[in-house]
Design an enzyme around this catalytic site. Sequence first.
Site, PDB file in Angstrom:
ATOM      1  N   ASP A  50       0.853  -1.444   0.029  1.00 21.24           N
ATOM      2  CA  ASP A  50       0.085   0.099  -0.007  1.00 21.24           C
ATOM      3  C   ASP A  50       0.839   1.193  -0.222  1.00 21.24           C
ATOM      4  O   ASP A  50       2.208   1.187   0.203  1.00 21.24           O
ATOM      5  CB  ASP A  50      -0.733   0.036   1.287  1.00 21.24           C
ATOM      6  CG  ASP A  50      -1.400   1.152   1.609  1.00 21.24           C
ATOM      7  OD1 ASP A  50      -2.443   1.531   0.707  1.00 21.24           O
ATOM      8  OD2 ASP A  50      -1.390   1.731   2.598  1.00 21.24           O
ATOM      9  N   ASP A  52      -0.266   5.032   0.998  1.00 22.79           N
ATOM     10  CA  ASP A  52      -0.519   6.089   1.996  1.00 22.79           C
ATOM     11  C   ASP A  52      -0.442   5.541   3.399  1.00 22.79           C
ATOM     12  O   ASP A  52      -1.140   4.513   3.819  1.00 22.79           O
ATOM     13  CB  ASP A  52      -1.722   6.897   1.740  1.00 22.79           C
ATOM     14  CG  ASP A  52      -1.609   7.650   0.632  1.00 22.79           C
ATOM     15  OD1 ASP A  52      -0.832   8.645   0.697  1.00 22.79           O
ATOM     16  OD2 ASP A  52      -2.635   7.400  -0.197  1.00 22.79           O
ATOM     17  N   GLU A  97     -14.076   5.161   7.922  1.00 23.85           N
ATOM     18  CA  GLU A  97     -12.804   4.057   7.389  1.00 23.85           C
ATOM     19  C   GLU A  97     -12.383   3.340   8.669  1.00 23.85           C
ATOM     20  O   GLU A  97     -12.064   2.119   8.216  1.00 23.85           O
ATOM     21  CB  GLU A  97     -11.781   4.915   6.668  1.00 23.85           C
ATOM     22  CG  GLU A  97     -10.642   4.190   5.937  1.00 23.85           C
ATOM     23  CD  GLU A  97      -9.764   5.047   5.331  1.00 23.85           C
ATOM     24  OE1 GLU A  97      -9.172   6.209   5.846  1.00 23.85           O
ATOM     25  OE2 GLU A  97      -8.707   4.198   4.786  1.00 23.85           O
ATOM     26  N   SER A 165      -2.412   1.230  -4.389  1.00 23.71           N
ATOM     27  CA  SER A 165      -2.870   2.590  -3.747  1.00 23.71           C
ATOM     28  C   SER A 165      -4.249   2.864  -4.027  1.00 23.71           C
ATOM     29  O   SER A 165      -4.345   3.344  -5.107  1.00 23.71           O
ATOM     30  CB  SER A 165      -1.869   3.541  -3.686  1.00 23.71           C
ATOM     31  OG  SER A 165      -2.301   4.839  -2.946  1.00 23.71           O
ATOM     32  N   ALA A 166      -4.891   3.240  -2.899  1.00 26.81           N
ATOM     33  CA  ALA A 166      -6.371   4.029  -3.276  1.00 26.81           C
ATOM     34  C   ALA A 166      -6.049   5.654  -3.304  1.00 26.81           C
ATOM     35  O   ALA A 166      -7.182   6.291  -3.314  1.00 26.81           O
ATOM     36  CB  ALA A 166      -7.169   3.641  -2.101  1.00 26.81           C
ATOM     37  N   LYS A 214      -9.934  -3.417  -2.636  1.00 28.86           N
ATOM     38  CA  LYS A 214      -8.519  -4.039  -3.386  1.00 28.86           C
ATOM     39  C   LYS A 214      -8.600  -5.199  -3.652  1.00 28.86           C
ATOM     40  O   LYS A 214      -7.767  -5.702  -4.617  1.00 28.86           O
ATOM     41  CB  LYS A 214      -7.354  -3.420  -2.103  1.00 28.86           C
ATOM     42  CG  LYS A 214      -7.062  -2.108  -2.142  1.00 28.86           C
ATOM     43  CD  LYS A 214      -5.920  -1.783  -1.412  1.00 28.86           C
ATOM     44  CE  LYS A 214      -5.642  -0.163  -1.359  1.00 28.86           C
ATOM     45  NZ  LYS A 214      -4.343   0.180  -0.643  1.00 28.86           N
ATOM     46  N   ASP A 239      -1.693  -0.795   5.746  1.00 30.30           N
ATOM     47  CA  ASP A 239      -1.999  -0.110   7.180  1.00 30.30           C
ATOM     48  C   ASP A 239      -3.406  -0.111   7.387  1.00 30.30           C
ATOM     49  O   ASP A 239      -3.838   0.057   8.408  1.00 30.30           O
ATOM     50  CB  ASP A 239      -1.432   1.428   7.115  1.00 30.30           C
ATOM     51  CG  ASP A 239      -2.479   2.230   6.435  1.00 30.30           C
ATOM     52  OD1 ASP A 239      -2.522   2.095   5.180  1.00 30.30           O
ATOM     53  OD2 ASP A 239      -3.275   2.992   6.936  1.00 30.30           O
TER      54      ASP A 239
HETATM   55  O1  C5P Z   1      -2.494   4.251  -0.520  1.00 30.53           O
HETATM   56  P1  C5P Z   1      -3.893   4.159   0.298  1.00 30.53           P
HETATM   57  O2  C5P Z   1      -4.489   3.012  -0.187  1.00 30.53           O
HETATM   58  O3  C5P Z   1      -3.487   4.204   1.739  1.00 30.53           O
HETATM   59  O4  C5P Z   1      -4.509   5.566   0.135  1.00 30.53           O
HETATM   60  C1  C5P Z   1      -5.811   5.576   0.524  1.00 30.53           C
HETATM   61  C2  C5P Z   1      -5.875   6.559   1.799  1.00 30.53           C
HETATM   62  O5  C5P Z   1      -5.952   7.825   1.477  1.00 30.53           O
HETATM   63  C3  C5P Z   1      -6.920   6.120   2.722  1.00 30.53           C
HETATM   64  O6  C5P Z   1      -6.416   5.305   3.823  1.00 30.53           O
HETATM   65  C4  C5P Z   1      -7.719   7.559   3.166  1.00 30.53           C
HETATM   66  O7  C5P Z   1      -7.472   7.757   4.542  1.00 30.53           O
HETATM   67  C5  C5P Z   1      -7.019   8.558   2.326  1.00 30.53           C
HETATM   68  N1  C5P Z   1      -7.987   9.572   1.730  1.00 30.53           N
HETATM   69  C6  C5P Z   1      -7.727  10.865   1.876  1.00 30.53           C
HETATM   70  N2  C5P Z   1      -8.651  11.708   1.134  1.00 30.53           N
HETATM   71  C7  C5P Z   1      -9.348  11.221   0.478  1.00 30.53           C
HETATM   72  C8  C5P Z   1      -9.650   9.720   0.209  1.00 30.53           C
HETATM   73  C9  C5P Z   1      -8.703   9.118   0.717  1.00 30.53           C
HETATM   74  O8  C5P Z   1      -6.909  11.201   2.668  1.00 30.53           O
HETATM   75  N3  C5P Z   1     -10.203  12.045  -0.549  1.00 30.53           N
HETATM   76 MG    MG Z   2      -2.988   3.100   3.756  1.00 32.85          MG
END
Ligand code: C5P
Ligand code: MG
Length: 301
Positions: A50, A52, A97, A165-166, A214, A239
Amino acid sequence: MAITIWQHLGKYKVPELHNVSVHIRDRKKVEDTLECFRKGGPNRVQVISDFDMTLTRFAYNGTRVPTCHNIIDNSRLISEDGKKKLKDLLNTYYPIEIDPALTVEEKLPFMVEWWTKAHNFLVAEKIQKSQITQVVKESNVMLREGFDVFFRQLHKNGIPLFIFSAGIGDILEEVIRQAGVFYSNITVVSNYMDFDGNGLLQGFKGDLIHTYNKHEGALKNSGHFEKLNDQRNVILLGDSLGDLQMADGVENMENILKIGYLNDKVDKLRGQYLKGYDIVLEKDETLNVVNAILQYISAQN
Ligand code: C5P
Ligand code: MG
């Protein structure tokens, strides 16, 4: 002193697994898996990670480190009104979340809502592609301590790194590029910005990736994993509990070691993390444990 043989062996294998930040449900299982990884050597390994709050830090000096989205949200590209709207979304949806009391099914619609609303707000801010590099430079993003060793070690040993990554692909690529570690062994799957002919953000490409879908994303990328036929030992880094599904596209897997950073709501989530992850790292802002494991696997026998 009562010390089991496994604790004893563990001390010699990877001493970092005895750090105070490390929590393990089944130490023998981890030791056995490490043994298989070591026997197979680096040529049999791939890393699925992942981004973030896994490769980046969760906090620094008591302040939260921005995610890919936050890098844009907090930047000078966003109007005061837009900043307020994006902050309101974060304050509404982030607690959902990470809510230990809600099931993934219950969280799903809220995650889609969060990402969709946030992406629509970003489009309304008329972001230019040419501004991305500078905005990342001006942000407070930080990769975890030991990132240079992590990326260099994987590259040097020819270990493929799949970053799933999301967050936002354009941003995370830029973070890694500016850190000087965007090596050729890296593949990124994420939400990529879609710019029009004038370089203006008009949307996001492909199917949305959020924290809890995912599994579907992993299956869609099974073609990538098929090419890695020899790399049947997987190290998964995440994480979120949603990250546990990131290796679901690997068909010929032999062993998997799941390492999870437990950053927030530590006491309430510990039980669930220990069930899902083989190794749980609590309030650990470094990649030291991961690096030690990689070093152990890659060391000449
Ligand atoms: O890389 P990763 O999959 O962890 O990225 C997703 C993270 O981005 C989520 O854990 C979420 O807390 C954060 N997020 C954010 N703002 C958004 C959507 C997701 O900070 N608008
Ligand atoms: Mg993450």
